[in-house]
Design a protein around this motif. Structure first.
Motif: not given
Ligand code: DGT
Ligand code: CA
Ligand code: CA
Ligand code: ZN
Length: 573
Positions: A156, A186-187, A190, A195-197, A199, A257-260, A262, A269
């Motif tokens: 990370r 994404g993260s 937030r 950070i993983g990746d 977005d 959706y993409f801010t999360g 999850k 939902r």
């Molecule tokens: P990271 O990248 O590990 O620091 O964390 P995030 O939260 O950025 O996760 P990421 O890049 O996998 O996905 C970005 C957002 O998109 C995530 O917070 C929620 C949404 N998302 C991605 N994939 C899915 C999924 O399969 N189901 C749902 N409900 N939401 C998703």
């Protein structure tokens, strides 16, 4: 910050490492490390400076300035390349293992041919270090711990690095043909501590030109997958960026959706389903008729779900959904609320800039008060003395005339010893307006001893703030083993503030700790711990963690007017 500064900082750091590995002299090595910090912390673009201008940066002497100038002009420095050629790249990577110094790294390479972190892990596992001079049981144990810490970071990326990439990408794609909106999600949005990746979302009718602009960005090293809705690339620093292109009409739903996170989205939902609705990245729809109810902006989607808009830093399913349903979300502290900074350093100890420059930078940020808290004498390396501290206080008094609006506070960063005592006796401590007390040694004490030690520091009436309370550093060490709830309770009882140290490699306390400490009624101080003028801006990351811990301005002592802060510091809390 300008890319040239980052590149040169990395180059100087690499050279310092190479000098350490090849035995190029401790003095020279430290000079390059100091110059690296100074260049990284320099406020202007060093790409615009000639050798003369470079020499004016504190810590950059003639020979280092020449090397930087040569690098900026030609992209190469023969001295660095020569050092590189005598050290295999994997050996330098070994220095990433906390607890492993350059001499031992070189020994491992010479004696066992170890030239990567993986090879080192294998050698430890297979017990091949036995018999090697300097690698007794204790050293081996340290090495195992170091490898575990490195592994735990799990690839990370630090928030500041990811945020820089996200902002650069958004700025570039926002100007691409046909793009009506562009933002990161994404993260990163937030503001998670790692950070993983990254977005990124863009709104456009035709995705093709956006995708083309994306893969052509200078920071892109490799295109991992290219499609019409989503394209993924890897940057030159090994960071992954996902770009999604959507229609302007579903912008709000897409951002949610993409801010999360999850977990937050799952809750949304569920609420939608209970209301006979269906939520996706395209919008909020009537489950029966399929008619779109909301989609264009986030507020509208939340409102249709019966919720007030939730700040991205809260979207972790930690109670924000319930609070949004009752219109009871906290009024979160922001960077603009910060009136002062209560933890900073100058070149009197390990900072890179003189007092005048740090104070001028604080004034430029529009702060109302600013505490200078250089290290106290028990941190031996910094050679602090009481005479030096008092002379600095006098210098600060004289500067105060020139900065009428900005009140200057003279402070110190004390060292908490293994018993919980600090550097100076009470009557000397009383001379300082702000005393931060921190752990800088003995990170390995057992839980009881560590807890006793911190409690004793809290009980000291002259200690106002506990600095970076757990001492964790990303990729270097986890926090100390301590009963944090006991410490939080002691802070609340004694009126000692806990720091949220904003350095992106620390973020200490972190958001989860802040949430817990808040339950005890603790106050917080969000500080930069700046060692250079440019570091004052790090509070952005600390404030984000404070938000993730649900803090309001009232919880954070350096948002308070100076009169209220002074009352707190005097113990009238
Ligand atoms: P990271 O990248 O590990 O620091 O964390 P995030 O939260 O950025 O996760 P990421 O890049 O996998 O996905 C970005 C957002 O998109 C995530 O917070 C929620 C949404 N998302 C991605 N994939 C899915 C999924 O399969 N189901 C749902 N409900 N939401 C998703
Ligand atoms: Ca992500
Ligand atoms: Ca992603
Ligand atoms: Zn400090």
């Amino acid at each position: 910050m300008a890319r040239a500064n980052d590149e040169v900082e990395a180059l100087l750091r690499e050279y310092a490492d190479l000098l350490a590995i090849t035995g190029g002299g401790a003095f020279k090595q430290r000079a390059y490390e100091r110059a690296a910090r100074a260049v990284g912390g320099h406020p202007g673009d060093i790409g615009a400076l000639d050798a003369g201008g470079l020499r004016e940066i504190p810590g950059v002497g003639a020979s280092i300035a020449d090397k930087i100038e040569e690098y900026l002009r030609t992209g190469r420095v023969p001295a660095v390349e020569k050092a590189r050629s005598s050290v295999p790249p994997g050996v330098r990577a070994l220095l990433d293992v906390p607890t492993l110094g350059p001499k031992k790294a070189m020994t491992l390479y010479r004696e066992l041919g170890v030239s990567s972190v993986d090879a080192l892990a294998a050698a430890v596992r297979e017990d091949r270090l036995a018999g090697l001079a300097g690698f007794g049981p204790k050293a081996r144990e340290n090495l195992e711990r170091g490898l575990a810490v490195l592994h735990a970071s799990g690839g990370r990326i630090a928030l500041d690095v990811a945020l820089g990439v996200a902002e650069e990408t958004v700025a570039a794609l926002g100007a691409a043909p046909g793009v009506t909106r562009c933002a990161y999600a994404g993260s990163v949005r937030r503001m998670r501590e790692t950070i993983g990746d990254v977005d990124v979302l863009a709104a456009a009718d035709d995705p093709e030109p956006v995708m083309a602009a994306f893969v052509a960005l200078p920071l892109v090293a490799e295109v991992v997958a290219r499609g019409t809705k989503k394209t993924t690339v890897r940057t030159v620093d090994g960071l992954q960026i996902d770009l999604r292109v959507l229609g302007e009409e579903s912008w709000g739903a897409g951002m949610i959706y993409f801010t999360g996170s999850k977990a937050h989205n799952v809750r949304l939902r569920e609420i939608a389903l209970r209301r006979g609705l269906k939520l996706s990245e395209y919008g909020l729809f009537d489950a029966k008729s399929g008619r779109r109810r909301a989609a264009g902006d986030e507020e509208e989607v939340y409102r249709r779900l019966g919720l007030s808009w939730v700040a991205p830093t809260l979207r972790e399913d930690r109670g924000e959904i319930e609070a949004a349903g009752r219109d009871a979300l906290p009024r979160l502290v922001t960077e603009a609320d910060l009136r002062g900074d209560l933890h900073s350093h100058t070149d009197l100890t390990d900072g890179v800039a003189p007092l005048t420059e740090m104070v001028a930078a604080a004034a430029r940020r529009g702060l109302r008060y600013y505490a200078v808290t250089d290290h106290a004498p028990d941190l031996r390396m910094q050679r602090m003395t009481l005479e030096k501290a008092r002379a600095q206080r006098e210098e600060l008094r004289q500067l105060a005339d020139r900065h009428g609006r900005l009140k200057l506070l003279h402070g110190t960063e004390l060292n908490i010893d293994p018993e919980g005592n600090v550097d100076w006796p009470a009557e000397v401590l009383a001379e300082f307006e702000v005393c931060v007390a921190s752990l800088h040694s003995h990170f390995d004490l057992d839980r009881d001893a560590q807890t006793r030690r911190l409690l004793r520091a809290c009980e000291n009436p002259h200690v106002h703030i506990i600095g970076h309370p757990t001492t964790r550093k990303f990729g270097r060490r986890g926090g100390v083993d301590v009963d944090l709830d006991a410490v939080f309770a002691a802070c609340a009882r004694t009126g000692t503030a806990l720091e949220i140290n904003s350095h992106p490699n620390r973020l200490d306390l972190n958001d989860a700790h802040v949430l817990r400490a808040r339950q005890h009624g603790v106050r917080f101080s969000v500080d930069s711990d700046a060692h250079a003028p440019a570091h004052l801006g790090h509070v952005r990351y600390g404030v984000a963690q404070a938000q993730r811990g649900w803090l309001t301005p009232d919880d954070v002592i350096n948002t308070w007017p100076l009169t209220r802060l002074r009352r707190f510091l005097r113990g009238g809390r």
